[in-house]
Design an enzyme around this catalytic site. Structure first.
Site, short mmCIF file in Angstrom:
data_model
loop_
_atom_site.label_atom_id
_atom_site.label_comp_id
_atom_site.label_asym_id
_atom_site.label_seq_id
_atom_site.Cartn_x
_atom_site.Cartn_y
_atom_site.Cartn_z
N LYS A 1 11.11 -27.24 46.10
CA LYS A 1 11.53 -26.05 46.86
C LYS A 1 10.29 -25.62 47.65
O LYS A 1 9.43 -24.89 47.16
CB LYS A 1 11.99 -24.95 45.87
CG LYS A 1 12.95 -23.92 46.45
CD LYS A 1 12.47 -23.21 47.69
CE LYS A 1 11.46 -22.13 47.42
NZ LYS A 1 10.87 -21.58 48.66
N PHE B 1 3.12 -21.83 51.66
CA PHE B 1 3.13 -22.24 53.08
C PHE B 1 1.83 -22.90 53.51
O PHE B 1 1.81 -23.64 54.49
CB PHE B 1 3.40 -21.01 53.98
CG PHE B 1 2.16 -20.18 54.22
CD1 PHE B 1 1.30 -20.49 55.28
CD2 PHE B 1 1.81 -19.12 53.39
CE1 PHE B 1 0.15 -19.75 55.50
CE2 PHE B 1 0.66 -18.39 53.59
CZ PHE B 1 -0.18 -18.71 54.65
N GLU C 1 9.64 -21.56 52.80
CA GLU C 1 10.63 -21.46 53.87
C GLU C 1 9.96 -21.25 55.23
O GLU C 1 10.61 -21.28 56.27
CB GLU C 1 11.64 -20.34 53.58
CG GLU C 1 11.08 -18.94 53.42
CD GLU C 1 10.60 -18.64 51.99
OE1 GLU C 1 9.91 -19.50 51.40
OE2 GLU C 1 10.87 -17.53 51.49
N ARG C 2 8.61 -21.05 55.22
CA ARG C 2 7.93 -20.80 56.50
C ARG C 2 7.60 -22.08 57.25
O ARG C 2 7.51 -22.10 58.46
CB ARG C 2 6.65 -20.01 56.25
CG ARG C 2 6.96 -18.65 55.68
CD ARG C 2 5.71 -17.89 55.37
NE ARG C 2 5.97 -16.89 54.35
CZ ARG C 2 5.06 -16.34 53.59
NH1 ARG C 2 3.80 -16.68 53.73
NH2 ARG C 2 5.37 -15.44 52.70
N GLU D 1 -6.75 -10.02 47.75
CA GLU D 1 -6.80 -11.24 48.55
C GLU D 1 -6.29 -10.89 49.95
O GLU D 1 -5.16 -10.42 50.10
CB GLU D 1 -5.89 -12.30 47.91
CG GLU D 1 -5.94 -13.63 48.61
CD GLU D 1 -5.05 -14.69 47.95
OE1 GLU D 1 -3.93 -14.35 47.51
OE2 GLU D 1 -5.48 -15.86 47.90
N SER E 1 1.27 -16.99 45.43
CA SER E 1 0.52 -15.75 45.15
C SER E 1 0.64 -15.38 43.67
O SER E 1 1.60 -15.76 42.99
CB SER E 1 1.05 -14.63 46.04
OG SER E 1 2.43 -14.46 45.79
N CYS F 1 -6.56 -21.10 49.52
CA CYS F 1 -6.87 -20.50 48.21
C CYS F 1 -8.30 -20.80 47.81
O CYS F 1 -8.82 -20.20 46.88
CB CYS F 1 -5.92 -21.03 47.15
SG CYS F 1 -6.19 -22.75 46.79
P1 NAD Z 1 4.14 -16.85 47.97
O1 NAD Z 1 3.86 -16.49 46.56
O2 NAD Z 1 4.64 -15.80 48.90
O3 NAD Z 1 5.24 -18.04 48.03
C1 NAD Z 1 5.08 -19.22 47.30
C2 NAD Z 1 6.46 -19.79 46.98
O4 NAD Z 1 7.17 -18.86 46.17
C3 NAD Z 1 7.32 -20.05 48.21
O5 NAD Z 1 8.01 -21.28 48.03
C4 NAD Z 1 8.29 -18.88 48.23
O6 NAD Z 1 9.53 -19.19 48.79
C5 NAD Z 1 8.43 -18.55 46.76
N1 NAD Z 1 8.70 -17.11 46.52
C6 NAD Z 1 8.25 -16.06 47.27
N2 NAD Z 1 8.69 -14.90 46.75
C7 NAD Z 1 9.41 -15.22 45.64
C8 NAD Z 1 10.11 -14.44 44.67
N3 NAD Z 1 10.15 -13.10 44.72
N4 NAD Z 1 10.72 -15.09 43.67
C9 NAD Z 1 10.70 -16.43 43.59
N5 NAD Z 1 10.05 -17.22 44.49
C10 NAD Z 1 9.41 -16.63 45.51
O7 NAD Z 1 2.80 -17.53 48.55
P2 NAD Z 1 2.48 -18.01 50.03
O8 NAD Z 1 2.30 -16.81 50.90
O9 NAD Z 1 3.44 -19.05 50.47
O10 NAD Z 1 1.06 -18.73 49.81
C11 NAD Z 1 -0.16 -18.04 49.80
C12 NAD Z 1 -0.63 -17.76 48.39
O11 NAD Z 1 -0.73 -18.97 47.65
C13 NAD Z 1 -2.02 -17.15 48.33
O12 NAD Z 1 -2.04 -16.15 47.35
C14 NAD Z 1 -2.91 -18.32 47.93
O13 NAD Z 1 -4.11 -17.96 47.28
C15 NAD Z 1 -2.00 -19.04 47.00
N6 NAD Z 1 -2.39 -20.43 46.84
C16 NAD Z 1 -2.95 -20.78 45.65
C17 NAD Z 1 -3.37 -22.08 45.44
C18 NAD Z 1 -3.98 -22.49 44.13
O14 NAD Z 1 -4.06 -23.70 43.87
N7 NAD Z 1 -4.41 -21.57 43.29
C19 NAD Z 1 -3.21 -23.03 46.47
C20 NAD Z 1 -2.61 -22.63 47.66
C21 NAD Z 1 -2.21 -21.32 47.84
#
Ligand code: NAD
Length: 499
Positions: A173, A149, A176-177, A384, A226, A281
């Site tokens: 994909k 998101f 969804e937020r 985090e 994450s 991140c």
């Molecule tokens: P998230 O892991 O909750 O969601 C990321 C994506 O995964 C979304 O599209 C979501 O729909 C999908 N998803 C969520 N739960 C899932 C499941 N159980 N099975 C399959 N898909 C699933 O992350 P977020 O809250 O959207 O973003 C924040 C996180 O992203 C933080 O941990 C941040 O550090 C990380 N991030 C990392 C980088 C990097 O380059 N390392 C960059 C941006 C964000």
């Protein structure tokens, strides 16, 4: 109530699964739209459309493909304000920050315009008698990406621009937020001349992600989000024979040496710790001053700066430093972790609890927090938080400070503030973290370098953007050619070697 869609084969398409998620306005706490959550059948349809469109796109010469991206850059600039507004409305970040989100994606699109050069193969003339040998980079086919998101414009572009420049079809994909901007980007790509089916947006949750992970036609998966989900996607995607790159969470340390310019360090920490409400991140979430005297000077400089931070909705324009947290659940998690910090004995020097904004009482705002004298065993240090919470861990020596960053399970970014070249050089050489800043708090590499962490911040071996992206989205084929004039009479029975 606005009903969002998927984007398939050049058109907005309503969801048919019967499942929807609420898209919130984080500043007001109101539901402002509903986004469809795709079923496996809807994902299968997107893959089928992508597979049908991709061969013609791969056969389109790379310069023509690049021209679509060139036009797309113009359209991004034309619609910058519109994109930023839609982004801020769903994410909550300020308008200048939302424009930065679009801009850092746009820069990767600009890099990908170099595809004709970047995709050139290698050629060896006369590798043997009458033999030439050459390698070429070919598209994978149907590729997919799952994005978080916090950068709803930048990270999708980091994935789909190189994928498409290389001749692949790409299924996105998004989170969804905040799904509106990805849909708008898809529209703009088609306005720029991209054929239908080459870029598609399938909105959804775990069901859609699992459908992509298990679909035999999908060749590669890119993921940013994450760490627990990154680990899941990496292991499942690899088990299904796909090429996978996953980028996960972070806990970025900034080390402040006694010789650092303390005003510069404090300014940097406030921007890197609290910008975008800490939902980056590459945010700095841990400050490690070296020596108690440095720590005292730093805290003295930090506190007034943090207390002056203006928190509010993006609609308040330049009067706001950062906006609300993306959801009520994310806000509650930050508050829970802050409480563990207090319970476990860290000193809460700036207390952002019970922050309230008149007229926005139901928004997901969190005031800025600063902890001092935290220790490595505490939850606020290990986990985090992804919120406006900066944690200070005092180190007595440089070795202790670098050891903290080295021992932490995450390894996305880090920074050191010092005037001493030897120390800076030693830090850059020894640290086991992927992106390093020297007097730069958020060292996000530019488009033509690559972006990626180490340790639990990454799963896979190729980084995002830069030359790595062109490797990730292509496979190499090597051809050995000999024409009749070079062929000796009689068969060869032993392994050919060049004499
Ligand atoms: P998230 O892991 O909750 O969601 C990321 C994506 O995964 C979304 O599209 C979501 O729909 C999908 N998803 C969520 N739960 C899932 C499941 N159980 N099975 C399959 N898909 C699933 O992350 P977020 O809250 O959207 O973003 C924040 C996180 O992203 C933080 O941990 C941040 O550090 C990380 N991030 C990392 C980088 C990097 O380059 N390392 C960059 C941006 C964000």
């Amino acid at each position: 109530m606005q009903q969002l869609t998927h984007y398939l084969n050049g058109a907005h398409v309503n969801g048919t699964s019967g499942r929807f998620a609420d898209v919130m306005n984080p500043a007001t706490g109101e539901v402002q739209a509903q986004v469809p959550l795709a079923s496996t059948a809807e994902v299968d349809k997107a893959v089928e459309l992508a597979a049908a469109a991709q061969p013609a796109w791969a056969a389109t010469n790379p310069q023509r493909r690049a021209r679509v991206l060139m036009k797309f850059v113009d359209l991004l600039n034309r619609d910058m304000d519109k994109l930023a507004e839609a982004l801020s409305r769903e994410h909550g970040k300020t308008l200048p920050d939302a424009k930065g989100d679009v801009q850092r994606g746009l820069e990767v699109v600009e890099y990908c315009i170099g595809a004709p050069h970047l995709l050139k193969g290698e050629f060896t003339d006369s590798a043997g008698p009458g033999i030439d040998m050459y390698s070429m980079r070919q598209a994978l086919g149907v590729t997919a990406g799952i994005t978080p998101f916090n950068f709803p414009a930048m990270i999708p572009m980091w994935m789909f621009a190189p994928a498409i420049a290389c001749g692949n079809a790409f299924i996105l994909k998004p989170s969804e937020r905040d799904p509106s901007v990805p849909l708008m980007l898809n529209e703009l790509m088609e306005e720029a001349g991209l054929p239908p089916g080459i870029l598609q947006v399938v909105n959804g949750d775990k069901e859609a992600v699992d459908a992509l992970l298990h679909h035999p036609v999908v060749q590669s998966i890119g993921f940013v989000g994450s760490t627990p989900i990154a680990e899941y996607i990496y292991s499942t995607g690899c088990a299904n024979g796909k090429r996978v790159q996953c980028f996960g969470g972070a806990k970025n340390h900034m080390i402040i040496m006694p010789d650092a310019d303390m005003d510069q360090a404090a300014d940097a920490l406030v921007g890197a710790g609290y910008g975008a409400a800490g939902e980056r991140c590459m945010a700095i979430s841990v400050a490690v001053p070296v020596g108690d005297e440095t720590a005292d000077r730093l805290i003295e400089k930090l506190v007034p700066r943090i207390e002056k931070l203006k928190v509010g909705p993006y609609t308040a324009g330049n009067d706001v430093d950062y906006g609300p947290i993306v959801t009520a659940a994310a806000k509650a998690n930050i508050e829970r972790l802050v409480q563990t910090g207090i319970d476990q004995g860290a000193e809460l020097v700036v207390d952002g609890r019970n922050f309230k904004l008149q007229g926005y009482e139901d928004g997901f705002f969190v005031g800025p927090h600063l902890f001092d004298r935290a220790t490595p065993d505490m939850d606020i240090y290990q986990q985090e938080i992804f919120g406006p919470v900066l944690t200070t861990v005092r180190a007595q020596t440089y070795e202790e400070a670098i050891g903290l960053a080295m021992d932490h399970e995450y390894g996305n970014g880090t920074a050191i503030f010092t005037r001493d070249g030897d120390t800076a050089r030693d830090f850059a050489n020894r640290i086991n973290i992927g992106m390093v800043g020297i007097n730069v708090p958020i060292p996000v590499p530019l488009a033509y370098h690559t972006f990626g962490g180490w340790k639990k911040s990454v799963f896979g071996d190729l980084n995002q953007h830069g030359p790595d992206a062109f490797k990730f989205y292509t496979r190499t084929k090597t051809v050995t050619a000999r024409w009749p004039s070079g062929i000796k009479e009689g068969g060869e029975f032993s392994i050919p070697v060049m004499e």
